[in-house]
Design an enzyme around this catalytic site. Structure first.
Site, PDB file in Angstrom:
ATOM      1  N   SER A 186      -9.681   1.124   3.218  1.00  0.00           N
ATOM      2  CA  SER A 186      -8.892   1.961   2.342  1.00  0.00           C
ATOM      3  C   SER A 186      -7.816   1.213   1.551  1.00  0.00           C
ATOM      4  O   SER A 186      -7.260   1.787   0.609  1.00  0.00           O
ATOM      5  CB  SER A 186      -8.212   3.050   3.175  1.00  0.00           C
ATOM      6  OG  SER A 186      -7.322   2.493   4.108  1.00  0.00           O
ATOM      7  N   LYS A 214       0.852  -1.191   0.000  1.00  0.00           N
ATOM      8  CA  LYS A 214       0.000   0.000   0.000  1.00  0.00           C
ATOM      9  C   LYS A 214       0.889   1.241   0.000  1.00  0.00           C
ATOM     10  O   LYS A 214       1.960   1.240   0.635  1.00  0.00           O
ATOM     11  CB  LYS A 214      -0.881  -0.057   1.257  1.00  0.00           C
ATOM     12  CG  LYS A 214      -1.962   0.987   1.376  1.00  0.00           C
ATOM     13  CD  LYS A 214      -2.813   0.697   2.618  1.00  0.00           C
ATOM     14  CE  LYS A 214      -3.931   1.683   2.841  1.00  0.00           C
ATOM     15  NZ  LYS A 214      -4.752   1.344   4.028  1.00  0.00           N
ATOM     16  N   SER A 217      -9.556  -1.428   7.246  1.00  0.00           N
ATOM     17  CA  SER A 217      -9.034  -1.219   5.889  1.00  0.00           C
ATOM     18  C   SER A 217      -8.294  -2.382   5.256  1.00  0.00           C
ATOM     19  O   SER A 217      -7.958  -2.321   4.079  1.00  0.00           O
ATOM     20  CB  SER A 217      -8.116  -0.009   5.877  1.00  0.00           C
ATOM     21  OG  SER A 217      -8.908   1.139   5.812  1.00  0.00           O
TER      22      SER A 217
END
Ligand code: GLN
Length: 487
Positions: free
Chosen positions: A152, A77, A176
């Protein structure tokens, strides 16, 4: 080759049956073909990845020792600092930020000889549940491109299910990792707070953030955990291994747990869509076949988790994001005429709407006069939630609840209604407030062929147990084998 799990690929590379260069090239061929549709990555590193892959191949051919993830193409990420490329957090304010050091998890991946393919899209600063808050691009759900991948860590989950990498890292402050894993039909593990170093993870809510794996199988999750877990002197909140030793999560993975006692929270789960509830009940039936005992428990404070979370998380975010002011870090406005304007204009120009909303909420909750009424009260609720879990784990080995009340929703469906978006976190955020580990495993599909996740929770530092319980289910079912239309 793309149908292999990360662990299978690793084993074949080690055995000399496939080279890492072949695997990496295959991943980049898929990226060339499908990334324009999926939009999972903010940046990719083809040359660098191929160089690492060639080096691993050379070392394997020479009989030299290699790491745990040798030659496996992975994604991270884009809120984990890397010395190569930019670390953007999907924000315009950090679009050109080049970190001077690697996050500890990145160092661990590199030491394990993983091949880092690219940095995955996310909601800006990890604030969101759909990846629609990314300031840089849109990621879609490979099961249905009109829908969100969750968030997310939506880019990481979409990359794993879209087979644009073999495994990924996400971060989880309020769901997330688990929610996008559930929306994309893959496995997502949020470790115990303190299990994995946060050094070099761009902070959102520092008392809640944890890095964890998003993978195709439970064994891959165990393999990634083995690589990234452990104490880090650079992160004072990472836990001493003398207190909580890191185990070899793969070692006993296939040993089923006997006399498993599972707690369900019927009142709480009743808030989910009918099809989500049905999938959950069917999953529990699978465990009953193993002879598990199911007990019903009450967790009276879970209803307050969203309210408490959105005060604690925004309060911490408002403080953490103060550093992006055009002076210390980030975009600097060209329109500023004095130093106050440097701060205000830089922030006004480059932060997205949701980030601004959260900074304002958090600043408000911390301001004098409101601190006791909001922030302090939220901390008290947090303690009650923690106590709910401690009490529950005295009666059971694990808790099973949904991951999300719905399956993946349509792009645009909730963007104008932040409260509805926040409410979709109902099943995940209490886990972060309590600091305990939680895993999402594929457990079914709804009538639109969208994946549904089962969430399993265990006491702090019982990741080994969590993974074994998840593996029992995976062995008995085929949900994780179903292919998305983009494969
Ligand atoms: N959806 C939650 C939020 O917006 C959780 C996000 C996360 O875990 N990073 O804060």
């Amino acid at each position: 080759m793309e149908e292999l799990s990360a662990k299978e690929l690793r084993d074949r590379i080690a055995a000399g049956e496939i080279t890492s260069v072949e695997a990496t090239k295959a991943v980049f061929e898929r990226i060339d073909k499908f990334e324009p549709v999926i939009g999972a990555y903010i940046s990719t590193y083809r040359d660098r990845a191929l160089e690492t892959a060639a080096d691993v191949d050379r070392r394997i051919a020479a009989g030299e020792p290699v790491g745990e993830l040798a030659g496996v193409p992975v994604a991270v990420k884009d809120n984990m600092c890397t010395t190569f490329g930019a670390t953007t957090c999907a924000s315009k304010i950090l679009e050109n930020f080049h970190a001077p050091y690697n996050a500890t998890v990145i160092e661990k991946l590199l030491a394990a000889d993983a091949v880092i393919v690219g940095k995955a899209n996310m909601d800006e600063f990890a604030m969101g549940s759909s990846t629609e808050n990314s300031g840089l691009k849109q990621t879609v759900n490979p099961w249905d491109t009109s829908r969100v991948p969750g968030g997310s860590s939506g880019g990481s989950a979409a990359a794993v299910v879209g087979r644009l990498c073999f495994a990924a890292l996400g971060s989880d402050t309020g769901g997330s990792i688990r929610q996008p894993a559930s929306f994309c039909g893959v496995v997502g593990l949020k470790p115990t707070y303190g299990r994995v170093s946060r050094f070099g993870l761009v902070a959102y809510g520092s008392s809640l953030d944890q890095i964890g794996p998003i993978t195709r199988t439970v064994a891959d999750s165990a393999l990634m955990m083995k690589t990234i877990a452990g104490h880090d002197p650079a992160d004072s909140t990472s836990v001493d291994e003398a207190v909580a030793p890191v185990c070899d999560y793969l070692e006993k993975l296939d040993e089923p747990l006997k006399k498993l006692k599972i707690a369900i929270v019927p009142e709480f789960a009743a808030g989910a869509d009918e099809q989500v509830q049905k999938a959950l009940n069917e999953a529990i039936d699978v465990y009953k076949k193993f002879g598990a005992e199911i007990i019903e428990i009450n967790m009276p404070h879970l209803d307050y988790a969203i309210a408490a979370y959105y005060i604690v998380a925004t309060a911490e975010a408002s403080s953490n994001l103060a550093r992006y002011d055009g002076v210390h870090y980030g975009h600097r406005s060209e329109k500023a005429e004095n130093y106050i304007e440097v701060y205000s204009k830089s922030r006004a120009e480059a932060f997205g709407q949701e980030v601004k909303r959260r900074i304002m909420l958090g600043t408000y909750a911390l301001s004098s006069g409101y601190y006791d009424a909001y922030y302090l009260k939220a901390l008290k609720v947090r303690n009650l939630i923690r106590a709910d879990f401690t009490g529950a784990f005295e009666k059971c080995d694990c808790i099973m609840i949904p991951v999300s009340p719905t399956t993946a929703f349509k792009i645009g469906e909730k963007v104008d209604d932040p409260l509805t978006m926040y409410l979709s976190d109902i099943y995940t955020i209490a886990v972060n407030l309590a600091g305990i580990p939680g895993i999402s495993v594929p457990c079914g599909f709804d009538e639109n062929n969208l994946p549904i996740g089962l969430q399993i929770l265990a006491p702090a530092f019982a990741e080994d147990r969590l993974l074994r319980i998840a593996r029992m289910f995976e062995k008995e079912t085929d949900w994780h084998k179903k292919k998305s239309p983009i494969v």
